[in-house]
Design a protein around this motif. Structure first.
Motif, PDB file in Angstrom:
ATOM      1  N   GLU A 336      65.858  25.061  35.064  1.00 20.90           N
ATOM      2  CA  GLU A 336      65.841  25.102  33.602  1.00 20.90           C
ATOM      3  C   GLU A 336      64.560  25.724  33.056  1.00 20.90           C
ATOM      4  O   GLU A 336      64.473  26.031  31.868  1.00 20.90           O
ATOM      5  CB  GLU A 336      66.032  23.693  33.039  1.00 20.90           C
ATOM      6  CG  GLU A 336      67.450  23.168  33.254  1.00 20.90           C
ATOM      7  CD  GLU A 336      67.584  21.690  32.944  1.00 20.90           C
ATOM      8  OE1 GLU A 336      66.528  21.025  32.772  1.00 20.90           O
ATOM      9  OE2 GLU A 336      68.718  21.191  32.890  1.00 20.90           O
ATOM     10  N   SER A 337      63.570  25.923  33.901  1.00 24.28           N
ATOM     11  CA  SER A 337      62.335  26.580  33.468  1.00 24.28           C
ATOM     12  C   SER A 337      62.556  28.090  33.439  1.00 24.28           C
ATOM     13  O   SER A 337      63.561  28.609  33.932  1.00 24.28           O
ATOM     14  CB  SER A 337      61.187  26.250  34.433  1.00 24.28           C
ATOM     15  OG  SER A 337      61.287  27.034  35.608  1.00 24.28           O
ATOM     16  N   THR A 338      61.608  28.808  32.879  1.00 28.30           N
ATOM     17  CA  THR A 338      61.683  30.275  32.852  1.00 28.30           C
ATOM     18  C   THR A 338      60.771  30.911  33.894  1.00 28.30           C
ATOM     19  O   THR A 338      60.649  32.134  33.949  1.00 28.30           O
ATOM     20  CB  THR A 338      61.299  30.799  31.460  1.00 28.30           C
ATOM     21  OG1 THR A 338      59.976  30.349  31.135  1.00 28.30           O
ATOM     22  CG2 THR A 338      62.286  30.304  30.405  1.00 28.30           C
ATOM     23  N   ARG A 362      72.916  30.632  37.832  1.00 24.94           N
ATOM     24  CA  ARG A 362      73.544  31.844  37.300  1.00 24.94           C
ATOM     25  C   ARG A 362      73.086  32.150  35.874  1.00 24.94           C
ATOM     26  O   ARG A 362      72.994  33.304  35.474  1.00 24.94           O
ATOM     27  CB  ARG A 362      75.067  31.688  37.308  1.00 24.94           C
ATOM     28  CG  ARG A 362      75.686  31.627  38.685  1.00 24.94           C
ATOM     29  CD  ARG A 362      77.198  31.658  38.608  1.00 24.94           C
ATOM     30  NE  ARG A 362      77.799  31.430  39.913  1.00 24.94           N
ATOM     31  CZ  ARG A 362      78.243  30.263  40.347  1.00 24.94           C
ATOM     32  NH1 ARG A 362      78.155  29.194  39.548  1.00 24.94           N
ATOM     33  NH2 ARG A 362      78.766  30.137  41.545  1.00 24.94           N
ATOM     34  N   GLU A 363      72.817  31.107  35.121  1.00 24.84           N
ATOM     35  CA  GLU A 363      72.506  31.281  33.702  1.00 24.84           C
ATOM     36  C   GLU A 363      71.015  31.425  33.414  1.00 24.84           C
ATOM     37  O   GLU A 363      70.612  31.558  32.259  1.00 24.84           O
ATOM     38  CB  GLU A 363      73.075  30.088  32.917  1.00 24.84           C
ATOM     39  CG  GLU A 363      74.601  30.030  32.961  1.00 24.84           C
ATOM     40  CD  GLU A 363      75.142  28.692  32.492  1.00 24.84           C
ATOM     41  OE1 GLU A 363      74.317  27.837  32.082  1.00 24.84           O
ATOM     42  OE2 GLU A 363      76.373  28.489  32.558  1.00 24.84           O
ATOM     43  N   ARG A 364      70.191  31.423  34.453  1.00 28.01           N
ATOM     44  CA  ARG A 364      68.747  31.496  34.242  1.00 28.01           C
ATOM     45  C   ARG A 364      68.332  32.794  33.556  1.00 28.01           C
ATOM     46  O   ARG A 364      68.906  33.851  33.787  1.00 28.01           O
ATOM     47  CB  ARG A 364      67.989  31.437  35.569  1.00 28.01           C
ATOM     48  CG  ARG A 364      68.057  30.145  36.317  1.00 28.01           C
ATOM     49  CD  ARG A 364      66.952  30.076  37.366  1.00 28.01           C
ATOM     50  NE  ARG A 364      65.686  29.695  36.741  1.00 28.01           N
ATOM     51  CZ  ARG A 364      64.568  30.388  36.838  1.00 28.01           C
ATOM     52  NH1 ARG A 364      64.537  31.524  37.513  1.00 28.01           N
ATOM     53  NH2 ARG A 364      63.464  29.958  36.241  1.00 28.01           N
ATOM     54  N   LYS A 365      67.266  32.713  32.761  1.00 26.38           N
ATOM     55  CA  LYS A 365      66.668  33.893  32.154  1.00 26.38           C
ATOM     56  C   LYS A 365      65.542  34.451  33.027  1.00 26.38           C
ATOM     57  O   LYS A 365      65.296  35.649  33.049  1.00 26.38           O
ATOM     58  CB  LYS A 365      66.111  33.540  30.769  1.00 26.38           C
ATOM     59  CG  LYS A 365      67.168  32.999  29.806  1.00 26.38           C
ATOM     60  CD  LYS A 365      68.320  33.981  29.610  1.00 26.38           C
ATOM     61  CE  LYS A 365      69.332  33.426  28.620  1.00 26.38           C
ATOM     62  NZ  LYS A 365      70.516  34.313  28.490  1.00 26.38           N
ATOM     63  N   GLY A 366      64.839  33.574  33.740  1.00 28.65           N
ATOM     64  CA  GLY A 366      63.770  34.022  34.627  1.00 28.65           C
ATOM     65  C   GLY A 366      64.320  34.514  35.947  1.00 28.65           C
ATOM     66  O   GLY A 366      65.454  34.207  36.328  1.00 28.65           O
ATOM     67  N   SER A 368      65.064  34.911  39.938  1.00 26.84           N
ATOM     68  CA  SER A 368      65.271  33.969  41.045  1.00 26.84           C
ATOM     69  C   SER A 368      65.413  34.745  42.344  1.00 26.84           C
ATOM     70  O   SER A 368      66.009  35.819  42.371  1.00 26.84           O
ATOM     71  CB  SER A 368      66.529  33.125  40.820  1.00 26.84           C
ATOM     72  OG  SER A 368      66.526  32.513  39.555  1.00 26.84           O
ATOM     73  N   ASN A 404      73.235  35.844  40.348  1.00 27.68           N
ATOM     74  CA  ASN A 404      72.345  36.483  39.381  1.00 27.68           C
ATOM     75  C   ASN A 404      70.900  36.444  39.865  1.00 27.68           C
ATOM     76  O   ASN A 404      69.990  35.968  39.173  1.00 27.68           O
ATOM     77  CB  ASN A 404      72.468  35.771  38.022  1.00 27.68           C
ATOM     78  CG  ASN A 404      71.634  36.435  36.937  1.00 27.68           C
ATOM     79  OD1 ASN A 404      71.433  37.642  36.963  1.00 27.68           O
ATOM     80  ND2 ASN A 404      71.144  35.641  35.996  1.00 27.68           N
ATOM     81  N   CYS A 405      70.669  36.943  41.079  1.00 28.96           N
ATOM     82  CA  CYS A 405      69.363  36.775  41.696  1.00 28.96           C
ATOM     83  C   CYS A 405      69.055  37.936  42.629  1.00 28.96           C
ATOM     84  O   CYS A 405      69.850  38.864  42.781  1.00 28.96           O
ATOM     85  CB  CYS A 405      69.335  35.468  42.482  1.00 28.96           C
ATOM     86  SG  CYS A 405      70.457  35.504  43.902  1.00 28.96           S
ATOM     87  N   SER A 419      67.636  44.408  42.652  1.00 24.28           N
ATOM     88  CA  SER A 419      68.264  44.820  41.405  1.00 24.28           C
ATOM     89  C   SER A 419      68.974  46.159  41.569  1.00 24.28           C
ATOM     90  O   SER A 419      68.648  46.964  42.447  1.00 24.28           O
ATOM     91  CB  SER A 419      67.209  44.927  40.302  1.00 24.28           C
ATOM     92  OG  SER A 419      66.203  45.849  40.652  1.00 24.28           O
TER      93      SER A 419
END
Length: 504
Positions: A336-338, A362-366, A368, A404-405, A419
């Motif tokens: 839950e952290s960024t 999957r929903e992280r903004k930072g 991973s 998403n990582c 990426s």
């Protein structure tokens, strides 16, 4: 590896390049060029010290066509060539038929089976090459299995054309049996199977010939080789006299449950010796350890205090984490952290076991980074380890896309998926890394590079290569891989990192 290139192409991509080359205004004679290149390598590198008797195996496809050309050139250079052809002329491609006819026109003979009671000094393997990958799941059996086993029993130096027969060009998987070569002469571009899974055990020295094609102009590769030349481009900058500990970031490590404290300590030592300015350990076991006397620079905290530190540059979660409810809670808090995250070991197992945690990832903004070995990858992708190993390239890409990582699928020829869908196959490392704690060290190195300001892509790639290179340095010092321990790797990694930065 000789004739240097870092681009890696799948079988389908190689076929596409061949078709594009054939459509050029002056299409190159690829089969003739390939046969000549392999023959020259055999002459100059394999058939030395009085070796003159050569057994050439030609299969039913274009790899067999290459073998006909090799045989013709070797015979023209006065080597004694025995050629075994396992196919039918009528089913060959037009190029391969032309090579067969040229062999016969030069006075060459064809055998349907390996002659008995004869001896040779070397073998040229032209049975399948990348053609075997057209038949997904196909295993060698019957006549071809017997041929491969017969060659391996000869205990002779073998040159494989394009890729050892029986080895998956895309997967590096042995399909029942595979030729063990001392040299593989491969064409147009590198193939994944040469460099990952079981491939390095069967290929020997890899010699790449591009057959005078400007390959990169014909097809942009999606995969690359991770080597020291690339590692040199990813290094953090030299340190300035005016810098201080805050300049190089702070790594937080969450793990170290009861009975697994060592994993967190290993990760912490690796982060410290890879250049992090400060390293904090949030130990789930709480007050079980006040100080690490072997590495007193590590700042040990109860895990709940980690989330009160506003100076952290990244978090490494997983070394010694465990699978209990408190581990789930702290992993969820980290997700839950960024902050940039490195997720390893039980963090991966918890993600695989709990869909709610997987959704947080999957929903992280930072950014991973996942670092699974094949069994952990299998849990994450809801499959089994053989399926992962049978297509490591696809598994690495699937991990990165699904969660998403960025991800590294560890093992022989570790594969990094970063990426843009790009993948890199690592070329450093050895079996000495097959011991407890080496994965924790990799996580710590990755965290340290993130803390020093590297992007998640570059931190992952450099960490994986540096980790393997440190093991390679230890292998040379110790005379082999047996007994290499995880705690030895951080010192070797520190030495190499300093040398590389200084030399750059």
């Amino acid at each position: 590896m000789r004739n240097y290139s870092t681009a890696i192409y799948t079988t389908a991509e190689i076929r596409e390049i061949e078709q594009l080359a054939a459509a050029l205004p002056d299409p190159p004679a690829l089969m003739e060029k390939a046969g000549l290149a392999a023959a020259e390598e055999a002459r100059d590198r394999l058939l030395i010290h009085g070796r003159i008797r050569v057994l050439v195996l030609a299969g039913p496809g274009n790899n067999g066509g290459d073998a006909f050309a090799v045989a013709r050139h070797l015979q023209a250079w006065w080597f004694k060539v025995t050629l075994v052809f396992t196919g039918e002329r009528s089913t060959l491609s037009s190029d391969a038929r032309h090579m067969l006819d040229a062999w016969l026109a030069a006075g060459g003979k064809i055998y349907a089976e390996i002659p008995k009671n004869e001896k040779w000094d070397a073998v040229i393997d032209g049975l399948f090459g990348i053609g075997l990958d057209r038949h997904e799941g196909r295993e060698l059996e019957g006549r071809y299995l017997a041929l491969v086993n017969a060659v391996n029993r000869m205990n002779l130096p073998v040159l494989a054309i394009d890729i050892p027969s029986g080895l998956g060009s895309d997967s590096g998987r042995v399909r029942g049996a595979a030729i063990r070569a001392v040299m593989t002469v491969t064409f147009i571009g590198l193939k994944p199977g040469l460099m990952t899974h079981q491939g390095p055990e069967y290929c020997g020295e890899i010699c790449l010939h591009d057959l005078d094609l400007n390959t990169l102009s014909l097809k942009e590769p999606g995969s690359w080789m991770m080597d020291q030349i690339l590692a040199q481009k990813l290094l953090p900058p030299p340190r300035l006299a005016s810098s201080h500990k805050g300049t190089y970031g702070s790594v937080g490590i969450i793990g170290g449950s009861t009975g697994m404290m060592g994993a967190a300590l290993l990760a912490g030592a690796a982060a410290l010796k890879s250049g992090a300015g400060r390293v904090y350990l949030g130990l789930i076991a709480g007050k079980a350890l006040e100080v690490d006397t072997a590495q007193p620079e590590l700042m040990l905290r109860p895990v709940h205090e980690m989330f009160k530190l506003d100076q952290l540059s990244c978090l490494v979660v997983g070394p010694g984490l465990g699978m209990k409810a408190d581990a789930r809670f702290w992993l969820s808090s980290a997700l839950e952290s960024t902050l940039p995250l490195v997720l390893d070991a039980d963090a991966l197992n918890l993600i695989a076991a709990h869909s709610s945690i997987a959704n947080l990832l999957r929903e992280r903004k930072g950014p991973s980074i996942l670092t699974p070995h094949p069994a952990e990858a299998a849990r994450l992708l809801n499959t089994d380890t053989p399926t992962i190993q049978n297509d490591r390239m696809a598994a690495a890409a699937d991990l990165a896309k699904r969660f998403n990582c960025r991800a590294v699928l560890k093992g022989g020829g570790s594969i990094c998926a970063v990426s843009g869908g790009k993948r890199y196959i690592n070329t450093s490392g050895n079996p000495g890394l097959s011991s407890a704690g080496t994965g924790d060290v990799l996580s710590g190195i990755t965290g340290a590079l993130l803390a020093q300001g590297l992007s998640s892509d570059n931190a992952l790639l450099l960490a994986v290569y540096l980790h393997g290179a440190a093991a390679d340095m230890l292998l040379k010092q110790q005379g082999g891989p047996v007994g290499m321990t995880a705690s030895e790797i951080p010192n070797a990694a520190r030495y190499l990192l300093n040398q590389w930065i200084h030399n750059s």
